[in-house]
Design a protein around this motif. Structure first.
Motif, PDB file in Angstrom:
ATOM      1  N   ALA A 258       0.834  -1.208   0.000  1.00 32.61           N
ATOM      2  CA  ALA A 258       0.000   0.000   0.000  1.00 32.61           C
ATOM      3  C   ALA A 258       0.863   1.250   0.000  1.00 32.61           C
ATOM      4  O   ALA A 258       0.623   2.191  -0.774  1.00 32.61           O
ATOM      5  CB  ALA A 258      -0.934  -0.005   1.201  1.00 32.61           C
ATOM      6  N   ALA A 259       1.877   1.292   0.867  1.00 33.75           N
ATOM      7  CA  ALA A 259       2.751   2.463   0.948  1.00 33.75           C
ATOM      8  C   ALA A 259       3.570   2.631  -0.324  1.00 33.75           C
ATOM      9  O   ALA A 259       3.763   3.753  -0.812  1.00 33.75           O
ATOM     10  CB  ALA A 259       3.669   2.333   2.159  1.00 33.75           C
ATOM     11  N   ALA A 260       4.031   1.528  -0.892  1.00 35.19           N
ATOM     12  CA  ALA A 260       4.913   1.600  -2.054  1.00 35.19           C
ATOM     13  C   ALA A 260       4.213   2.150  -3.289  1.00 35.19           C
ATOM     14  O   ALA A 260       4.828   2.838  -4.111  1.00 35.19           O
ATOM     15  CB  ALA A 260       5.486   0.216  -2.355  1.00 35.19           C
ATOM     16  N   VAL A 261       2.915   1.859  -3.436  1.00 32.88           N
ATOM     17  CA  VAL A 261       2.214   2.292  -4.652  1.00 32.88           C
ATOM     18  C   VAL A 261       1.447   3.596  -4.471  1.00 32.88           C
ATOM     19  O   VAL A 261       0.832   4.086  -5.413  1.00 32.88           O
ATOM     20  CB  VAL A 261       1.271   1.181  -5.172  1.00 32.88           C
ATOM     21  N   GLY A 262       1.452   4.162  -3.242  1.00 38.71           N
ATOM     22  CA  GLY A 262       0.876   5.487  -3.063  1.00 38.71           C
ATOM     23  C   GLY A 262      -0.444   5.565  -2.335  1.00 38.71           C
ATOM     24  O   GLY A 262      -1.017   6.662  -2.234  1.00 38.71           O
TER      25      GLY A 262
END
Length: 290
Positions: A258-262
């Protein structure tokens, strides 16, 4: 009795304390220079006659509000949009048990900018809504979604795009503003599409996307949807979900993905993922891992 001179909505609200079952929350839409926004439920609270230097534009979510403005008495309920112009003297009170509503207080300069983006020209006149209340369930739904996104403040582009779309619809349908025609904009849209594909994980701004396209914000939203079938924000979410699929296939954890893709958090990833693929990210990860 009217109050002396224009006041802010916070000042109008502060004339009487809130009663049992009532609530009011002010917040600023930071993407629009801090436009004041209000989310409230009133059971007995009644506003005295007052005016603002800004517009007051909003929608009732539940119940019924009654108010006096422009020499008439008005009622608004779910599915209605409410318009007060700068310096319109008005009051406001609950009817038959109270009401909940969401309001924005945009200044004249901002509404002119939105109008100019729609009309494809510089707008110097004051956009005018002939009726203080109009029946528009779709417009009310769009405005409410925009207001909620701005209040949650998890996805800046979502709130920005939704509110501009809502105000644009209001100006065209309820203020008689002519909308500039759009042709095929394959090149500008392709540039924005490439930018989104490269920077999907960032907190993108509609102004930056429009500058990349060389179009106004409103023109970009319409042209992008015509060329791609999605608005710019919807395409950002689409790309994020596709990149989340890649991440989950590689075995990454849900929160990490979730954090990696924004996405703001895992819950936002889950909602977007399931809406597009029909399964949760967890179920997808288990399936591709097996």
């Amino acid at each position: 009795m009217a109050m002396d001179g224009p006041i802010t909505q916070a000042q109008a609200l502060g004339t009487l304390p809130l009663g049992q079952g009532e609530a009011a929350r002010f917040f600023a839409a930071s993407r629009f220079g801090g436009i004041d926004c209000l989310s409230a439920t009133f059971v007995s609270h009644a506003y005295a006659l007052h005016s603002h230097e800004t517009y007051a534009i909003g929608s009732v979510l539940a119940g019924c509000e009654v108010w006096n403005a422009r020499g008439r008495r008005h009622h608004a309920g779910p599915g209605d949009l409410v318009f007060n112009h700068p310096l319109d003297v008005h009051d406001g009170a609950p009817l038959d048990g109270g009401y909940s509503y969401r309001m924005t207080y945009p200044g004249l300069d901002f509404i002119r900018l939105v109008a100019g983006s729609i009309a494809g020209r510089v707008v110097t006149e004051t956009p005018f809504f002939p009726e203080p209340v109009v029946r528009d369930p779709e417009g009310a739904r769009l405005f409410t979604a925009a207001h909620a996104a701005l209040e949650e403040n998890h996805d800046g582009l979502a709130g920005e795009e939704l509110l501009l779309r809502a105000f644009g619809r209001m100006l065209v349908l309820h203020a008689g503003l002519g909308e500039a025609a759009i042709g095929r904009e394959a090149g500008p849209v392709a540039r924005v599409r490439s930018l989104i594909e490269a920077r999907y994980g960032e907190d993108l701004r509609l102004d930056d996307l429009a500058a990349t396209a060389g179009l106004s914000t409103h023109h970009l939203i319409r042209a992008f949807r015509r060329e791609i079938g999605l608005t710019p924000h919807a395409y950002v979410i689409d790309v994020r979900v596709r990149r989340a699929q890649d991440s989950l296939k590689s075995g990454s954890a849900l929160a990490e993905t979730a954090a990696a893709v924004g996405f703001a958090d895992q819950a936002h990833l889950t909602r977007a993922f399931k809406a597009r693929l029909g399964v949760t990210p967890g179920a997808y990860r288990r399936a591709v891992a097996g």
